[in-house]
Design a protein around this motif. Sequence first.
Motif, short mmCIF file in Angstrom:
data_model
loop_
_atom_site.label_atom_id
_atom_site.label_comp_id
_atom_site.label_asym_id
_atom_site.label_seq_id
_atom_site.Cartn_x
_atom_site.Cartn_y
_atom_site.Cartn_z
N SER A 190 0.63 -1.32 0.02
CA SER A 190 -0.22 0.04 0.36
C SER A 190 0.96 1.09 -0.16
O SER A 190 2.05 1.17 0.64
CB SER A 190 -1.09 0.00 1.43
OG SER A 190 -1.71 1.13 1.29
N PRO A 191 0.48 2.39 -0.89
CA PRO A 191 1.81 2.97 -0.75
C PRO A 191 1.07 4.26 0.46
O PRO A 191 2.32 5.21 0.67
CB PRO A 191 0.27 4.62 -1.74
CG PRO A 191 -0.79 3.84 -1.97
CD PRO A 191 -0.20 2.28 -1.61
N PHE A 192 0.52 3.46 1.51
CA PHE A 192 0.38 4.56 2.46
C PHE A 192 0.67 4.17 4.21
O PHE A 192 0.32 4.08 5.04
CB PHE A 192 -1.98 4.80 2.91
CG PHE A 192 -2.24 5.48 1.79
CD1 PHE A 192 -2.29 6.46 1.68
CD2 PHE A 192 -3.54 4.49 1.09
CE1 PHE A 192 -2.97 7.02 0.27
CE2 PHE A 192 -3.98 4.97 -0.06
CZ PHE A 192 -3.84 6.15 0.05
N LYS A 193 1.54 2.55 3.52
CA LYS A 193 2.17 2.10 4.69
C LYS A 193 2.69 2.43 5.41
O LYS A 193 4.08 3.52 5.33
CB LYS A 193 2.87 0.96 4.01
CG LYS A 193 2.84 -0.02 5.36
CD LYS A 193 3.72 -1.43 4.42
CE LYS A 193 4.45 -1.94 5.38
NZ LYS A 193 5.40 -2.97 5.14
N GLY A 194 2.56 3.23 6.40
CA GLY A 194 3.53 3.69 7.32
C GLY A 194 3.31 4.94 7.93
O GLY A 194 3.74 5.41 8.15
N ARG A 195 2.11 5.79 6.93
CA ARG A 195 1.91 6.89 6.75
C ARG A 195 1.02 7.67 7.46
O ARG A 195 0.19 6.80 8.33
CB ARG A 195 1.39 7.57 5.35
CG ARG A 195 2.04 7.28 4.22
CD ARG A 195 3.49 8.14 4.12
NE ARG A 195 4.37 7.74 3.06
CZ ARG A 195 4.09 8.30 1.45
NH1 ARG A 195 3.08 8.88 1.19
NH2 ARG A 195 4.63 8.07 0.38
N ARG A 196 1.02 9.04 8.45
CA ARG A 196 0.52 9.52 9.73
C ARG A 196 0.81 11.09 8.94
O ARG A 196 1.94 11.35 8.58
CB ARG A 196 1.20 9.60 10.73
CG ARG A 196 0.27 9.42 11.44
CD ARG A 196 -0.93 9.87 11.59
NE ARG A 196 -1.63 8.12 12.55
CZ ARG A 196 -1.76 8.00 13.39
NH1 ARG A 196 -1.24 9.01 14.16
NH2 ARG A 196 -1.52 6.61 13.85
N TYR A 197 -0.88 12.16 8.30
CA TYR A 197 -0.58 13.21 8.07
C TYR A 197 -1.57 13.57 9.15
O TYR A 197 -2.19 13.56 10.33
CB TYR A 197 -1.58 12.75 6.84
CG TYR A 197 -1.33 11.91 6.24
CD1 TYR A 197 -0.22 12.67 4.70
CD2 TYR A 197 -2.19 10.90 5.81
CE1 TYR A 197 0.12 11.36 3.79
CE2 TYR A 197 -1.16 9.89 4.49
CZ TYR A 197 -0.50 10.08 3.80
OH TYR A 197 -0.12 9.39 2.64
N GLN A 198 -0.58 15.40 8.94
CA GLN A 198 -0.64 15.77 10.45
C GLN A 198 -2.43 16.60 10.24
O GLN A 198 -3.37 16.45 11.13
CB GLN A 198 -0.18 17.35 10.96
CG GLN A 198 -0.42 18.16 11.25
CD GLN A 198 -0.44 18.13 12.72
OE1 GLN A 198 0.14 16.69 13.66
NE2 GLN A 198 -1.17 18.16 13.75
N LYS A 199 -3.24 16.89 9.06
CA LYS A 199 -4.67 17.99 8.67
C LYS A 199 -4.63 16.54 7.01
O LYS A 199 -4.18 17.18 6.40
CB LYS A 199 -4.14 19.55 8.98
CG LYS A 199 -4.00 20.28 10.06
CD LYS A 199 -4.15 21.33 9.97
CE LYS A 199 -3.71 22.11 11.40
NZ LYS A 199 -4.31 23.60 11.05
N CYS A 200 -6.13 16.46 7.49
CA CYS A 200 -6.87 16.31 6.43
C CYS A 200 -7.86 16.74 6.97
O CYS A 200 -9.01 17.26 6.98
CB CYS A 200 -6.74 14.69 6.56
SG CYS A 200 -5.42 13.63 6.84
#
Length: 412
Positions: A192-202
């Motif tokens: 997945s391209p989102f593996k391990g990702r975390r975003y501040q503001k969505c």
Amino acid sequence: MFGEIWLNGDTGSNMSSSTAYRWLTQRLSAGVCRLPTTFRRRHHSRQLVLIFVIMILLLHLLSTISNTKRPRRSIPQSVTSHFLFEGMHGNESKNFTKHIWLFNNSDAERIYLYTNLLQKHQWKTSPQYLDNLRQELNAETNMSTDRDLILTQTNVKLDQELRCYVVNKRIFWKQPTFVVTENFISTLPKESPFKGRRYQKCAIVGNSGSLQNSKCGSQIDSMDFIFRCNGAPIEAFTQDAGKRTDFVTFNPSILFKNFGGLTNESVIASYIDFMDQYNSVIWYPCFGSRQLVEPCLKAMSYRDQIDSQLVIGHPSHYVSMWEFWKRRGLKKKPSTGFYLINVAATMCNEIHLYGFWPFPVELRERTVHQTAYHYFNDIPFTSHHNSDGEFRILLQMHMLGTLNLHTGTCTQ
């Protein structure tokens, strides 16, 4: 025989009625009382005709019920024409009763209360509540969003059966499962391209007509990650809906509504051209409904001609979110927007919602405005989901600081 005499109108004057009744009952139970052959045949034929007619009527009734569309939700006239009470009192600043509202029905009252709660509540983010929701989702769904939001070569196996979560009973000859093949696996990303990702503001951008004239575009574009729903067009609506996109869902039914099922070169070219506006991850729920699997996979086959990354949603991930909220009272299938809120809860530190107003009217500056169903077209207002139930949850999440539910006009 007594049965024949009785049917011909002779009640048997030499026998009492009770004796005749007992005699007839005994003969019927013993199987010795028979109607005349001609009468029996005629009676049997009438029964067959009657059964045949009843079967036709039942089939017609079932067909009518299955083909009847859900009635569209019309705009309550009393909401739009009798919402305000203050007009009867003039505009003098000293009049107290001009601030009093009169509600003709519960719809008007509910919209008024929702609007005032949102406008007068000073929103403040609560990282603790969001973290609590994240922990609940991770503990109960047994799925990791950053790894299992989409199908990859690591979370499916050869010959595995992927079950569709919406079963159309009219397509009873199609099994609600899809068997994974080597060719299918080869089309999936390795991870997945989102593996391990975390975003501040969505930001999650819904499709409500409340976005019209909101001027929220620049505020939306300032977010770190932007979700959009069901292939909503953005090129002509950037002032209100923004122009950036990082993740957009695309329901396969849109292929038939807008692109003719991709049956000829002209509509295929139109489909490819439409996709160029996103330049993001495009998420297809191919396994929502069995009859849409093949059209969806056909749309995926043009991935090399589209700049965006086309991915397929993992059906088990969606079902796990559905089951999570079903245990909490939301029985109906979640809307795409509500599903994305749960996705964002596990990927984002702060969630902002735009275009999540599911009512045919809204209140802006103490004035009632009709609200379109979508900000980009004029289709009649309707609902296929538990919009009221979902909105009540979102409103409480807003009050608790778990997400920021933006309504009305955006200010910088």
